[in-house]
Design a protein around this motif. Structure first.
Motif, PDB file in Angstrom:
ATOM      1  N   LYS A  22       0.913  -1.108  -0.050  1.00 34.18           N
ATOM      2  CA  LYS A  22       0.223   0.246   0.306  1.00 34.18           C
ATOM      3  C   LYS A  22       0.672   1.597  -0.402  1.00 34.18           C
ATOM      4  O   LYS A  22       0.788   1.934  -0.635  1.00 34.18           O
ATOM      5  CB  LYS A  22      -1.367   0.007   0.982  1.00 34.18           C
ATOM      6  CG  LYS A  22      -1.973   0.922   0.843  1.00 34.18           C
ATOM      7  CD  LYS A  22      -3.128   0.901   2.327  1.00 34.18           C
ATOM      8  CE  LYS A  22      -4.172   2.227   2.604  1.00 34.18           C
ATOM      9  NZ  LYS A  22      -4.525   1.146   4.122  1.00 34.18           N
ATOM     10  N   TRP A  76       0.826  -7.197  -4.164  1.00 34.60           N
ATOM     11  CA  TRP A  76      -0.502  -7.374  -3.248  1.00 34.60           C
ATOM     12  C   TRP A  76      -1.436  -8.074  -3.676  1.00 34.60           C
ATOM     13  O   TRP A  76      -2.410  -8.385  -2.758  1.00 34.60           O
ATOM     14  CB  TRP A  76      -0.904  -5.182  -3.973  1.00 34.60           C
ATOM     15  CG  TRP A  76      -2.152  -5.196  -2.346  1.00 34.60           C
ATOM     16  CD1 TRP A  76      -1.892  -5.721  -1.150  1.00 34.60           C
ATOM     17  CD2 TRP A  76      -2.507  -4.200  -2.426  1.00 34.60           C
ATOM     18  NE1 TRP A  76      -3.107  -5.706  -0.143  1.00 34.60           N
ATOM     19  CE2 TRP A  76      -3.019  -4.030  -0.806  1.00 34.60           C
ATOM     20  CE3 TRP A  76      -2.916  -2.898  -3.215  1.00 34.60           C
ATOM     21  CZ2 TRP A  76      -4.646  -3.397  -0.905  1.00 34.60           C
ATOM     22  CZ3 TRP A  76      -3.972  -2.012  -2.702  1.00 34.60           C
ATOM     23  CH2 TRP A  76      -4.484  -1.827  -1.700  1.00 34.60           C
ATOM     24  N   LYS A  80      -3.681 -10.561  -1.163  1.00 29.43           N
ATOM     25  CA  LYS A  80      -5.115 -10.434  -1.303  1.00 29.43           C
ATOM     26  C   LYS A  80      -6.220 -11.131  -1.523  1.00 29.43           C
ATOM     27  O   LYS A  80      -7.089 -11.279  -1.015  1.00 29.43           O
ATOM     28  CB  LYS A  80      -5.642  -8.472  -1.925  1.00 29.43           C
ATOM     29  CG  LYS A  80      -5.093  -7.537  -1.562  1.00 29.43           C
ATOM     30  CD  LYS A  80      -5.408  -7.298  -0.425  1.00 29.43           C
ATOM     31  CE  LYS A  80      -6.922  -6.414  -0.416  1.00 29.43           C
ATOM     32  NZ  LYS A  80      -7.262  -5.884   0.876  1.00 29.43           N
ATOM     33  N   GLU A 141      -4.486  -3.889   4.127  1.00 29.17           N
ATOM     34  CA  GLU A 141      -2.918  -4.436   4.152  1.00 29.17           C
ATOM     35  C   GLU A 141      -3.321  -5.177   5.358  1.00 29.17           C
ATOM     36  O   GLU A 141      -2.972  -5.021   6.302  1.00 29.17           O
ATOM     37  CB  GLU A 141      -1.910  -3.869   3.876  1.00 29.17           C
ATOM     38  CG  GLU A 141      -0.930  -4.604   2.986  1.00 29.17           C
ATOM     39  CD  GLU A 141       0.123  -4.373   2.159  1.00 29.17           C
ATOM     40  OE1 GLU A 141       0.954  -4.733   1.721  1.00 29.17           O
ATOM     41  OE2 GLU A 141      -0.160  -2.559   2.163  1.00 29.17           O
TER      42      GLU A 141
END
Length: 161
Positions: A22, A76, A80, A141
């Motif tokens: 992030k 990411w 995720k 996150e």
């Protein structure tokens, strides 16, 4: 080669309370928005006066920030997605790129009758700045340990642990 070096930087340098990926997504999108604002304000004049140095520097910064964003989003998406969907990271990113190309090129083609390129760049900068604020405020996150990072990093490679 540049992407490999960027991966090392993105993986090692970050603001801990913001998060590993992030931090770089917010930084890169803010950089892209700033470059687009500058393009909106000066590009017409620079093109008219053939100021190649300024245009080259601006394009270098734009592509640098885009590359950083690409590296950060690659990492990411792996953190995720749930484990059963990890194999879909490539198609998901490919679909996102196609939507971006469609909006960027087709969007500019459709609005060029009533918006100039500088106005379009300024509009895109505002949209990107707004979406960056949403990511900064609402996206979470997962905090990961060093062991989890190591396992995650090498889990999908061909290396034997």
């Amino acid at each position: 080669m540049i992407n490999q070096n960027l991966k090392c930087v993105v993986d090692s340098l970050y603001v801990q309370w913001i998060g590993r990926r992030k931090t770089w997504i917010i930084t890169s999108q803010t950089g892209i928005a700033c470059v687009l604002f500058i393009m909106g304000g000066y590009m017409k004049e620079w093109l008219a006066n053939a100021q190649v140095y300024q245009i080259t520097c601006l394009m270098f910064l734009l592509f640098l920030f885009i590359s950083i964003q690409d590296v950060a989003t690659d990492g990411w998406i792996i953190t995720k997605l749930p484990p059963q969907l990890k194999g879909l990271t490539g198609p998901i990113q490919s679909f996102g790129i196609q939507i971006g190309v469609l909006c960027g090129f087709s969007g500019l083609t459709k609005v060029q009758d009533f918006l100039s390129l500088p106005t379009f760049c300024t509009y895109l900068a505002l949209v990107l700045a707004f979406s960056t604020c949403l990511i900064a405020i609402y996206a979470e996150e997962k905090k990961e340990t060093i062991q989890e990072r190591f396992i995650e990093k090498y889990k999908y490679s061909n290396l034997q642990l």
